[in-house]
Design an enzyme around this catalytic site. Structure first.
Site, PDB file in Angstrom:
ATOM      1  N   HIS A   1      -9.161   3.414  -2.188  1.00  0.00           N
ATOM      2  CA  HIS A   1      -7.726   3.145  -2.019  1.00  0.00           C
ATOM      3  C   HIS A   1      -7.221   2.304  -3.182  1.00  0.00           C
ATOM      4  CE1 HIS A   1      -3.947   1.909  -0.430  1.00  0.00           C
ATOM      5  NE2 HIS A   1      -4.352   0.952   0.379  1.00  0.00           N
TER       6      HIS A   1
ATOM      7  N   CYS B   1       0.807  -1.228   0.000  1.00  0.00           N
ATOM      8  CA  CYS B   1       0.000   0.000   0.000  1.00  0.00           C
ATOM      9  C   CYS B   1       0.835   1.270   0.000  1.00  0.00           C
ATOM     10  CB  CYS B   1      -0.943   0.011   1.206  1.00  0.00           C
ATOM     11  SG  CYS B   1      -2.169  -1.304   1.171  1.00  0.00           S
TER      12      CYS B   1
ATOM     13  N   GLY C   1       1.083  -3.631   4.281  1.00  0.00           N
ATOM     14  CA  GLY C   1       0.973  -5.048   4.547  1.00  0.00           C
ATOM     15  C   GLY C   1       2.294  -5.678   4.957  1.00  0.00           C
TER      16      GLY C   1
END
Length: 402
Positions: free
Chosen positions: A358, A91, A390
């Site tokens: 997102h 991310c 993550g």
């Protein structure tokens, strides 16, 4: 060490990440190329002077595989001398692309770069590229891997955030995003996406639900209850956190980040290149940081990453005027806020990923355009972008408006 300046930042609207989403018919390479074209055209840019294009992409397979950054540069008709590289820090990829470009400029080895990200989640399903953490049981058992949603629920449990707390946070995100669009706060950076006939497919973030009420959102079922209790994944977390008697599963689709399509691009260069091209810098990158964090709870990295970036800049959390904290889950941002003791008035003032969505590899770069636009609108000076990542990581970047 040279300074790295941001000359421009653009993004696509975020399209709903489903087959009926307005950007589903647009390929990842198209979304990325449209951002690259906008950077070129808005700045009258001779692309032969661009050293490299760096794009984040979290699921780099199929249409998004094979170094989508170089492919997008070619599709955007950038000069053939422009290199391209695709990276994946989950991310944090879009912000990592910016940080790597800035580092290259600061080192003096590069003069001008375009950094950003792309993710078409309606066409390439999240997690479809596999990965050892997800599919290797030996590694998963060793590190205590659980799905991110359980990590978010664990944060809420440890912090004492109730279902009502996280739902009310989500409602505020929707309200702030609706106001931002009503007041055209995103207008400077948005690049409308058109079809081959020139018809506009999307010119506005599509995931928003401005009519969300507490009554509506409270009816949604917890998304990770079954995974945690019936599939036994809560017990994995209990081994790391034996003081927790029971994980309270409070997150669901309404208070978690939306699945969307989108892309973004940021033009970054040295002072000398800006002068040569008559480009006016909009911001200066002050410092950046990436950290690892405990991999079971996974999502607590934004606070230590931000503190590390602040320390490098010899700054305090209170020195920052505006924060953009990716709303992966409501509890992630609430935990960041409480750990650093930052007032709500400084965080995600135009809403966040709960309302807007997102697009994994692009989000960090999208937040950069949002932050710069808002610093300019409010005439404030310092801003910080941070995301949880993550596998247990965090990333942060501090900028100064010029």
């Amino acid at each position: 060490m040279k300074q790295a300046y941001i000359f421009d930042a653009v993004r696509t609207p975020r399209g709903r990440g489903k087959a009926d989403g307005s950007l589903h018919s647009s390929r990842p390479i198209t979304l990325a190329a449209e951002c690259l074209k906008a950077i070129r055209d808005r700045n009258n840019l001779n692309t032969q002077l661009v050293d490299d294009v760096i794009l984040g992409c979290v699921t780099p397979i199929g249409e998004q595989g094979g170094d989508v950054a170089k492919a997008a540069a070619l599709h955007a008709d950038y000069h053939q001398s422009v290199a391209g590289v695709t990276l994946n820090r989950f991310c944090g990829s879009g912000l990592e692309a910016i940080n790597q470009a800035a580092t290259n400029i600061m080192s003096g080895q590069f003069d001008l770069q375009v950094a950003g990200g792309v993710e078409c989640m309606s066409r390439i399903a999240m997690g479809s590229d596999g990965g050892a953490l997800m599919i290797d049981p030996e590694l998963s058992f060793k590190v205590g891997f659980v799905p991110q949603g359980i990590g978010a629920d664990l944060i809420a449990t440890l912090r004492g955030y109730t279902r009502e707390d996280v739902d009310r946070f989500a409602i505020e995100s929707q309200k702030k995003a609706a106001i931002a669009w009503e007041e055209k706060r995103f207008q400077k950076s948005i690049i409308p996406i058109k079809d081959s006939l020139g018809r506009i497919l999307l010119d506005r973030d599509e995931h928003m639900r401005p009519d969300t009420t507490f009554e509506k959102i409270s009816q949604l079922k917890p998304a990770f209850l079954e995974l945690g209790e019936k599939w036994g994944l809560d017990s994995v977390a209990y081994k790391k956190y034996p003081r927790v008697e029971s994980i309270q599963h409070v997150h669901h689709a309404g208070n978690s980040s939306g699945i969307v399509d989108g892309a973004a691009a940021v033009l970054i260069g040295s002072e000398e290149m800006g002068i040569e091209l008559k480009l006016k810098p909009r911001a200066r990158i002050i410092s950046m940081a990436a950290v690892g964090s405990e991999p079971t709870i996974m999502l607590t990295g934004p606070a230590p990453a931000t503190l590390k970036a602040l320390a490098r800049a010899n700054m305090k959390a209170s020195d920052i005027d505006l924060y953009e904290v990716n709303e992966a889950f409501a509890a992630v941002v609430m935990n960041f806020r409480d750990e650093l003791e930052i007032p709500d008035s400084k965080i995600n003032v135009n809403g966040g990923a709960i309302a807007l969505g997102h697009p994994l590899g692009a989000t960090g770069a999208m937040l950069m355009s949002t932050l710069i636009d808002e610093l300019e609108r409010t005439k404030k000076r310092f801003g910080c972008i941070t995301l949880c990542i993550g596998g247990g990581m965090g990333i942060a970047t501090i900028i100064e408006r010029i």
